[in-house]
Design a protein around this motif. Structure first.
Motif, PDB file in Angstrom:
ATOM      1  N   ASP A  60       2.763   0.991  14.875  1.00  0.00           N
ATOM      2  CA  ASP A  60       2.715   1.535  16.334  1.00  0.00           C
ATOM      3  C   ASP A  60       1.236   2.289  16.175  1.00  0.00           C
ATOM      4  N   LEU A  61       0.976   2.959  17.419  1.00  0.00           N
ATOM      5  CA  LEU A  61      -0.312   3.825  17.237  1.00  0.00           C
ATOM      6  C   LEU A  61       0.007   5.162  16.391  1.00  0.00           C
ATOM      7  N   SER A  62       1.005   5.703  16.062  1.00  0.00           N
ATOM      8  CA  SER A  62       1.235   7.044  15.033  1.00  0.00           C
ATOM      9  C   SER A  62       1.827   6.540  13.982  1.00  0.00           C
ATOM     10  N   SER A  63       2.284   5.572  13.613  1.00  0.00           N
ATOM     11  CA  SER A  63       3.186   5.399  12.353  1.00  0.00           C
ATOM     12  C   SER A  63       3.459   3.888  12.107  1.00  0.00           C
ATOM     13  N   ALA A  64       3.506   3.635  10.600  1.00  0.00           N
ATOM     14  CA  ALA A  64       3.986   2.403  10.312  1.00  0.00           C
ATOM     15  C   ALA A  64       4.625   2.230   9.051  1.00  0.00           C
ATOM     16  N   ASP A  65       5.567   1.289   8.743  1.00  0.00           N
ATOM     17  CA  ASP A  65       6.416   1.002   7.697  1.00  0.00           C
ATOM     18  C   ASP A  65       6.183  -0.053   7.107  1.00  0.00           C
ATOM     19  N   PHE A  66       6.109   0.177   5.752  1.00  0.00           N
ATOM     20  CA  PHE A  66       5.416  -1.086   4.830  1.00  0.00           C
ATOM     21  C   PHE A  66       6.918  -1.285   3.622  1.00  0.00           C
ATOM     22  N   THR A  67       6.819  -2.441   3.072  1.00  0.00           N
ATOM     23  CA  THR A  67       7.633  -2.517   2.068  1.00  0.00           C
ATOM     24  C   THR A  67       6.877  -2.936   0.934  1.00  0.00           C
ATOM     25  N   VAL A  68       6.957  -2.457  -0.488  1.00  0.00           N
ATOM     26  CA  VAL A  68       6.161  -3.099  -1.696  1.00  0.00           C
ATOM     27  C   VAL A  68       7.365  -3.529  -2.678  1.00  0.00           C
ATOM     28  N   TYR A  69       7.626  -4.788  -2.677  1.00  0.00           N
ATOM     29  CA  TYR A  69       8.277  -5.323  -3.724  1.00  0.00           C
ATOM     30  C   TYR A  69       7.979  -5.406  -4.845  1.00  0.00           C
ATOM     31  N   ASN A  70       8.819  -5.144  -6.053  1.00  0.00           N
ATOM     32  CA  ASN A  70       8.089  -4.989  -7.426  1.00  0.00           C
ATOM     33  C   ASN A  70       7.237  -3.924  -7.545  1.00  0.00           C
ATOM     34  N   ALA A  71       7.361  -2.836  -7.025  1.00  0.00           N
ATOM     35  CA  ALA A  71       6.586  -1.662  -6.840  1.00  0.00           C
ATOM     36  C   ALA A  71       7.014  -1.062  -8.209  1.00  0.00           C
ATOM     37  N   SER A  72       8.323  -0.977  -8.701  1.00  0.00           N
ATOM     38  CA  SER A  72       8.577  -0.188  -9.932  1.00  0.00           C
ATOM     39  C   SER A  72       8.856  -1.220 -11.171  1.00  0.00           C
ATOM     40  N   HIS A  73       8.753  -0.792 -12.243  1.00  0.00           N
ATOM     41  CA  HIS A  73       8.891  -1.759 -13.236  1.00  0.00           C
ATOM     42  C   HIS A  73      10.391  -1.582 -13.819  1.00  0.00           C
ATOM     43  N   SER A  74      11.054  -2.605 -13.969  1.00  0.00           N
ATOM     44  CA  SER A  74      12.585  -2.593 -14.390  1.00  0.00           C
ATOM     45  C   SER A  74      12.693  -2.508 -15.879  1.00  0.00           C
ATOM     46  N   TYR A  75      13.644  -1.701 -16.424  1.00  0.00           N
ATOM     47  CA  TYR A  75      13.570  -1.881 -17.913  1.00  0.00           C
ATOM     48  C   TYR A  75      14.962  -2.389 -18.248  1.00  0.00           C
ATOM     49  N   LEU A 124      11.962   5.263  -3.192  1.00  0.00           N
ATOM     50  CA  LEU A 124      12.008   4.058  -4.278  1.00  0.00           C
ATOM     51  C   LEU A 124      13.524   3.390  -4.083  1.00  0.00           C
ATOM     52  N   ASP A 125      13.802   2.339  -4.012  1.00  0.00           N
ATOM     53  CA  ASP A 125      14.953   1.484  -3.952  1.00  0.00           C
ATOM     54  C   ASP A 125      15.054   0.525  -4.766  1.00  0.00           C
ATOM     55  N   ASN A 126      15.535   0.799  -6.375  1.00  0.00           N
ATOM     56  CA  ASN A 126      15.487   0.113  -7.269  1.00  0.00           C
ATOM     57  C   ASN A 126      13.758  -0.411  -7.442  1.00  0.00           C
ATOM     58  N   GLY A 127      13.617  -1.675  -7.480  1.00  0.00           N
ATOM     59  CA  GLY A 127      12.162  -2.059  -7.622  1.00  0.00           C
ATOM     60  C   GLY A 127      11.226  -2.077  -6.480  1.00  0.00           C
ATOM     61  N   THR A 128      11.917  -1.677  -5.348  1.00  0.00           N
ATOM     62  CA  THR A 128      11.207  -1.766  -4.141  1.00  0.00           C
ATOM     63  C   THR A 128      10.409  -0.417  -3.866  1.00  0.00           C
ATOM     64  N   ALA A 129       9.453  -0.326  -3.228  1.00  0.00           N
ATOM     65  CA  ALA A 129       9.198   1.015  -2.530  1.00  0.00           C
ATOM     66  C   ALA A 129       8.967   0.882  -1.026  1.00  0.00           C
ATOM     67  N   VAL A 130       9.758   1.793  -0.303  1.00  0.00           N
ATOM     68  CA  VAL A 130       9.630   1.586   1.213  1.00  0.00           C
ATOM     69  C   VAL A 130       8.646   2.697   1.655  1.00  0.00           C
TER      70      VAL A 130
END
Length: 163
Positions: free
Chosen positions: A89-104, A41-47
């Motif tokens: 690739d055939l053994s791993s992947a990386d995704f980014t989800v923006y606004n995954a966390s709610h900011s207060y 978790l990086d601020n509102g983004t989930a890597v």
């Protein structure tokens, strides 16, 4: 000659679908077996980093047709509609989800509970303050509150008054 090419193509497709149909494991989706999911978790983004294995028979299909189907199946497994793929690739992947966390505001965030579509053998969720690990789960239960790392909070400039 066309009949032979068609027969070879059918054998290849059959070799890919039979293992997928025979799959009975909960950590499996079609030809993909999930091994581990790590969420940072990086601020509102989930890597998100996913480690998995694919059936051997499908590797040739990826070589011929590309990885679009693999990408689609991984998105279905993760159950995030707005995830953006960064690497695969055939053994791993990386995704980014923006606004995954709610900011207060003031660097305070809440990452809500989340359901996955398969059993995740090892799920690790890491915030700047805490690491939570779950085993053989289909969800990240209860959610997690966290604070942004100092100096990483997005800067918003004050609006300039109309003249």
């Amino acid at each position: 000659m066309r009949a032979r090419a068609f027969a070879v193509l059918m054998l290849i497709l059959l070799s890919c679908t039979v293992p997928a149909l025979a799959a009975n494991d909960d950590d499996r989706y079609s030809y993909i077996t999930v091994e581990e999911v790590q969420i940072r978790l990086d601020n509102g983004t989930a890597v998100i980093h996913v480690n998995y294995s694919v059936d051997e028979g499908t590797r040739f299909i990826f070589f011929l047709l590309g990885k679009q189907d693999l990408r689609d199946k991984l998105l279905k497994i993760l159950n995030y509609e707005d995830a953006k793929i960064q690497r695969i690739d055939l053994s791993s992947a990386d995704f980014t989800v923006y606004n995954a966390s709610h900011s207060y505001g003031n660097g305070i965030y809440w990452y809500p509970a989340h359901d996955f579509n398969v059993v995740i053998p090892s799920l690790t969720v890491q915030s700047p303050q805490k690491i939570k690990t779950f085993y053989n789960t289909t969800q990240f239960p209860e959610g997690m509150g966290f604070f942004a790392e100092p100096g990483t909070e997005p800067v918003t400039l004050p609006e300039t008054p109309e003249i």
